[in-house]
Design a protein around this motif. Sequence first.
Motif, PDB file in Angstrom:
ATOM      1  N   ILE A 138     -63.712   0.141 -22.007  1.00  0.00           N
ATOM      2  CA  ILE A 138     -63.335   0.744 -23.286  1.00  0.00           C
ATOM      3  C   ILE A 138     -61.820   0.702 -23.419  1.00  0.00           C
ATOM      4  CG2 ILE A 138     -63.377   2.830 -24.699  1.00  0.00           C
ATOM      5  CD1 ILE A 138     -65.923   3.659 -23.245  1.00  0.00           C
ATOM      6  N   LYS A 139     -61.367   0.107 -24.504  1.00  0.00           N
ATOM      7  CA  LYS A 139     -59.935   0.106 -24.808  1.00  0.00           C
ATOM      8  C   LYS A 139     -59.684   1.190 -25.837  1.00  0.00           C
ATOM      9  CE  LYS A 139     -56.109  -2.883 -26.187  1.00  0.00           C
ATOM     10  NZ  LYS A 139     -55.725  -4.234 -26.691  1.00  0.00           N
ATOM     11  N   GLU A 140     -58.830   2.144 -25.514  1.00  0.00           N
ATOM     12  CA  GLU A 140     -58.658   3.292 -26.378  1.00  0.00           C
ATOM     13  C   GLU A 140     -57.217   3.769 -26.397  1.00  0.00           C
ATOM     14  OE1 GLU A 140     -61.307   6.121 -24.657  1.00  0.00           O
ATOM     15  OE2 GLU A 140     -60.019   6.526 -22.940  1.00  0.00           O
ATOM     16  N   THR A 141     -56.917   4.581 -27.415  1.00  0.00           N
ATOM     17  CA  THR A 141     -55.646   5.292 -27.493  1.00  0.00           C
ATOM     18  C   THR A 141     -55.960   6.756 -27.746  1.00  0.00           C
ATOM     19  OG1 THR A 141     -53.484   5.367 -28.588  1.00  0.00           O
ATOM     20  CG2 THR A 141     -55.388   4.941 -29.991  1.00  0.00           C
ATOM     21  N   VAL A 142     -55.072   7.630 -27.346  1.00  0.00           N
ATOM     22  CA  VAL A 142     -55.339   9.070 -27.403  1.00  0.00           C
ATOM     23  C   VAL A 142     -54.409   9.748 -28.400  1.00  0.00           C
ATOM     24  CG1 VAL A 142     -55.397  11.220 -26.076  1.00  0.00           C
ATOM     25  CG2 VAL A 142     -56.150   9.089 -25.020  1.00  0.00           C
ATOM     26  N   ALA A 143     -54.992  10.642 -29.200  1.00  0.00           N
ATOM     27  CA  ALA A 143     -54.224  11.459 -30.144  1.00  0.00           C
ATOM     28  C   ALA A 143     -54.487  12.924 -29.836  1.00  0.00           C
ATOM     29  CB  ALA A 143     -54.632  11.143 -31.584  1.00  0.00           C
ATOM     30  N   THR A 144     -53.467  13.751 -29.961  1.00  0.00           N
ATOM     31  CA  THR A 144     -53.609  15.187 -29.740  1.00  0.00           C
ATOM     32  C   THR A 144     -53.665  15.913 -31.075  1.00  0.00           C
ATOM     33  OG1 THR A 144     -51.201  15.459 -29.608  1.00  0.00           O
ATOM     34  CG2 THR A 144     -52.394  15.084 -27.549  1.00  0.00           C
ATOM     35  N   GLY A 145     -54.394  17.026 -31.110  1.00  0.00           N
ATOM     36  CA  GLY A 145     -54.500  17.763 -32.368  1.00  0.00           C
ATOM     37  C   GLY A 145     -55.334  19.013 -32.203  1.00  0.00           C
ATOM     38  N   ASP A 198     -48.656   8.129 -32.703  1.00  0.00           N
ATOM     39  CA  ASP A 198     -47.322   7.545 -32.772  1.00  0.00           C
ATOM     40  C   ASP A 198     -47.344   6.252 -33.577  1.00  0.00           C
ATOM     41  OD1 ASP A 198     -45.084   5.673 -31.278  1.00  0.00           O
ATOM     42  OD2 ASP A 198     -44.490   7.778 -31.411  1.00  0.00           O
ATOM     43  N   GLU A 199     -46.179   5.897 -34.127  1.00  0.00           N
ATOM     44  CA  GLU A 199     -46.098   4.680 -34.938  1.00  0.00           C
ATOM     45  C   GLU A 199     -46.440   3.425 -34.135  1.00  0.00           C
ATOM     46  OE1 GLU A 199     -42.120   3.717 -36.200  1.00  0.00           O
ATOM     47  OE2 GLU A 199     -41.252   4.902 -34.578  1.00  0.00           O
ATOM     48  N   SER A 200     -46.238   3.479 -32.803  1.00  0.00           N
ATOM     49  CA  SER A 200     -46.568   2.321 -31.969  1.00  0.00           C
ATOM     50  C   SER A 200     -48.070   2.097 -31.866  1.00  0.00           C
ATOM     51  CB  SER A 200     -45.979   2.501 -30.568  1.00  0.00           C
ATOM     52  OG  SER A 200     -46.524   3.661 -29.943  1.00  0.00           O
ATOM     53  N   GLU A 201     -48.866   3.125 -32.174  1.00  0.00           N
ATOM     54  CA  GLU A 201     -50.318   3.020 -32.065  1.00  0.00           C
ATOM     55  C   GLU A 201     -51.013   2.894 -33.408  1.00  0.00           C
ATOM     56  OE1 GLU A 201     -51.907   2.871 -29.230  1.00  0.00           O
ATOM     57  OE2 GLU A 201     -50.213   3.268 -27.920  1.00  0.00           O
ATOM     58  N   VAL A 202     -50.337   3.295 -34.499  1.00  0.00           N
ATOM     59  CA  VAL A 202     -51.026   3.373 -35.788  1.00  0.00           C
ATOM     60  C   VAL A 202     -51.491   2.000 -36.271  1.00  0.00           C
ATOM     61  CG1 VAL A 202     -48.978   3.099 -37.261  1.00  0.00           C
ATOM     62  CG2 VAL A 202     -50.902   4.512 -38.039  1.00  0.00           C
ATOM     63  N   GLY A 203     -50.794   0.937 -35.856  1.00  0.00           N
ATOM     64  CA  GLY A 203     -51.204  -0.405 -36.268  1.00  0.00           C
ATOM     65  C   GLY A 203     -52.472  -0.889 -35.586  1.00  0.00           C
ATOM     66  N   LYS A 204     -52.896  -0.199 -34.528  1.00  0.00           N
ATOM     67  CA  LYS A 204     -54.084  -0.621 -33.785  1.00  0.00           C
ATOM     68  C   LYS A 204     -55.358   0.049 -34.278  1.00  0.00           C
ATOM     69  CE  LYS A 204     -51.216  -0.941 -29.596  1.00  0.00           C
ATOM     70  NZ  LYS A 204     -51.038  -0.433 -28.225  1.00  0.00           N
ATOM     71  N   ILE A 205     -55.222   1.072 -35.132  1.00  0.00           N
ATOM     72  CA  ILE A 205     -56.397   1.837 -35.547  1.00  0.00           C
ATOM     73  C   ILE A 205     -56.698   1.602 -37.021  1.00  0.00           C
ATOM     74  CG2 ILE A 205     -55.980   3.598 -33.812  1.00  0.00           C
ATOM     75  CD1 ILE A 205     -54.820   5.383 -35.947  1.00  0.00           C
ATOM     76  N   LYS A 206     -57.917   1.938 -37.420  1.00  0.00           N
ATOM     77  CA  LYS A 206     -58.339   1.801 -38.806  1.00  0.00           C
ATOM     78  C   LYS A 206     -59.468   2.800 -39.071  1.00  0.00           C
ATOM     79  CE  LYS A 206     -61.552  -1.927 -37.687  1.00  0.00           C
ATOM     80  NZ  LYS A 206     -61.960  -3.330 -37.967  1.00  0.00           N
ATOM     81  N   GLU A 207     -59.684   3.096 -40.349  1.00  0.00           N
ATOM     82  CA  GLU A 207     -60.753   4.017 -40.718  1.00  0.00           C
ATOM     83  C   GLU A 207     -62.107   3.471 -40.274  1.00  0.00           C
ATOM     84  OE1 GLU A 207     -58.333   3.191 -42.704  1.00  0.00           O
ATOM     85  OE2 GLU A 207     -57.451   4.994 -43.626  1.00  0.00           O
ATOM     86  N   GLY A 208     -62.962   4.371 -39.821  1.00  0.00           N
ATOM     87  CA  GLY A 208     -64.306   3.978 -39.399  1.00  0.00           C
ATOM     88  C   GLY A 208     -64.458   3.826 -37.896  1.00  0.00           C
ATOM     89  N   LEU A 209     -63.346   3.847 -37.149  1.00  0.00           N
ATOM     90  CA  LEU A 209     -63.452   3.727 -35.694  1.00  0.00           C
ATOM     91  C   LEU A 209     -64.068   4.994 -35.102  1.00  0.00           C
ATOM     92  CD1 LEU A 209     -60.035   2.099 -34.687  1.00  0.00           C
ATOM     93  CD2 LEU A 209     -62.288   1.038 -34.629  1.00  0.00           C
ATOM     94  N   PRO A 210     -64.844   4.859 -34.037  1.00  0.00           N
ATOM     95  CA  PRO A 210     -65.429   6.052 -33.392  1.00  0.00           C
ATOM     96  C   PRO A 210     -64.374   6.819 -32.603  1.00  0.00           C
ATOM     97  CG  PRO A 210     -66.035   4.070 -32.192  1.00  0.00           C
ATOM     98  CD  PRO A 210     -65.315   3.599 -33.422  1.00  0.00           C
ATOM     99  N   LEU A 211     -64.526   8.132 -32.588  1.00  0.00           N
ATOM    100  CA  LEU A 211     -63.653   9.009 -31.814  1.00  0.00           C
ATOM    101  C   LEU A 211     -64.492   9.769 -30.785  1.00  0.00           C
ATOM    102  CD1 LEU A 211     -61.489  10.709 -34.622  1.00  0.00           C
ATOM    103  CD2 LEU A 211     -61.026   8.595 -33.401  1.00  0.00           C
ATOM    104  N   GLU A 212     -63.869  10.058 -29.673  1.00  0.00           N
ATOM    105  CA  GLU A 212     -64.479  10.922 -28.666  1.00  0.00           C
ATOM    106  C   GLU A 212     -63.558  12.120 -28.496  1.00  0.00           C
ATOM    107  OE1 GLU A 212     -64.824  10.001 -24.282  1.00  0.00           O
ATOM    108  OE2 GLU A 212     -66.902   9.645 -24.898  1.00  0.00           O
ATOM    109  N   ILE A 213     -63.985  13.273 -29.020  1.00  0.00           N
ATOM    110  CA  ILE A 213     -63.155  14.469 -29.030  1.00  0.00           C
ATOM    111  C   ILE A 213     -63.412  15.276 -27.766  1.00  0.00           C
ATOM    112  CG2 ILE A 213     -62.471  16.497 -30.339  1.00  0.00           C
ATOM    113  CD1 ILE A 213     -62.076  13.875 -31.835  1.00  0.00           C
ATOM    114  N   THR A 214     -62.344  15.576 -27.036  1.00  0.00           N
ATOM    115  CA  THR A 214     -62.443  16.372 -25.816  1.00  0.00           C
ATOM    116  C   THR A 214     -61.781  17.721 -26.051  1.00  0.00           C
ATOM    117  OG1 THR A 214     -62.319  14.369 -24.475  1.00  0.00           O
ATOM    118  CG2 THR A 214     -61.940  16.465 -23.354  1.00  0.00           C
ATOM    119  N   VAL A 215     -62.560  18.787 -25.867  1.00  0.00           N
ATOM    120  CA  VAL A 215     -62.058  20.150 -26.045  1.00  0.00           C
ATOM    121  C   VAL A 215     -61.874  20.776 -24.666  1.00  0.00           C
ATOM    122  CG1 VAL A 215     -62.447  22.393 -27.120  1.00  0.00           C
ATOM    123  CG2 VAL A 215     -63.255  20.321 -28.248  1.00  0.00           C
TER     124      VAL A 215
END
Length: 390
Positions: A46-53, A239-256
């Motif tokens: 799995i190739k992924e990037t992580v966002a915090t929120g 981050d702006e370095s990652e925003v070009g790699k993502i698009k609407e509709g991609l699956p997310l895995e949310i970790t709480v």
Amino acid sequence: MKRTGTIITLLIIFTAAAVGIWYIYSKDLEDPEVYQTETASEQTIIKETVATGNIVPKEEINIKPNISGVIDKIHVEAGEFVEAGDLIAEIKVVPNINSLTSAKNSIAAQQTSVETARLAMENQKAIYDRQKTLFDKGVISANDFDLAQNNYNNAVQRYKQEQVALRGNQQNFDIIKTGTTSGLSEYANTNVRATVSGMVLDVPVKEGNQVIEANNFNEGTSIATIADVTKMIFEGKVDESEVGKIKEGLPLEITVGAYDNRKYEAILDYIAPKGVAENGAIQFSIKGTLKEIEKDSAFVRAGLSANASIILDKADSVLSVKEGLIQYDPETKQPYVEIAIGDQTFERRDVTLGLSDGIYVEIKDGISKEDKLKIWNPLKAPQGRGGYGG
């Protein structure tokens, strides 16, 4: 002279022999390089990037009063489930003196209008009675009688209208003074009710607090916040370095993290078109809708911190090797591995690489699952071997 040359020759031979013996001895003391091997395996890469929120409700509804006053009683607490129409709070009206005086003056003026209309109606009634008597005796024409009757009917109608207006002014006075009036108690502005079904997230006011109705000049006081906690979203930033790699509709895995790193599935459905500078870097807001959470499952509290793994690409059960086993030709930059063909004997094998997650890389072509791949870092044999070991 001859003797001197012989001695020098012997010294040279002896020195060379000593150096040779020392070299052989030192090399024998060195441990030979022993390379281990490893085989490829099936991995899900799995190739992924992580966002915090944070986890927040998809919609939060602020319940505001339709009239200004003081909170008389609150019927709910944060954490309770309510249905649309349930009573949230009751408001005790504190009348505005100017509005109350104006309403009272309107009643007085309307009472005068009612009295004037009553006198006019009685006058028209007297005229009508006289004209009817004369008409019955044949003294006046039908046209004259019809005119008197019409004027009387108009006077009656005007009197009724003035009475209705007076009742309206009296009701307005009651509403300004108490917030309700007779016949409209079920629609009383003093009763604040839930407009949607859901959980009460917050009740920011207490009994005795003054509240203001929403109008064109004021957004009003929030009495309660209600949301459907089965419909939650993830709000975060990338981050702006990652925003070009993502698009609407991609699956997310949310970790709480608060729930022992429990994971929730979501879909990325919003990427901000404009970034915001934060700590010297440009950040873009993103939102992802979580799959609907069952009411009997673990309760996800609004505002919890969470991490979202945005899955950029995925390869299920593919032939893979560790990244550390891949070598690259210094000239062609072509990736290759070394395959064992005998005891500590290896041959080069070019490979075609696929998806990588930084630990494992997919092998599309070049080797099989049975091939033994050379591990670059050699192992050293234990000390004390041979006739020279201590």
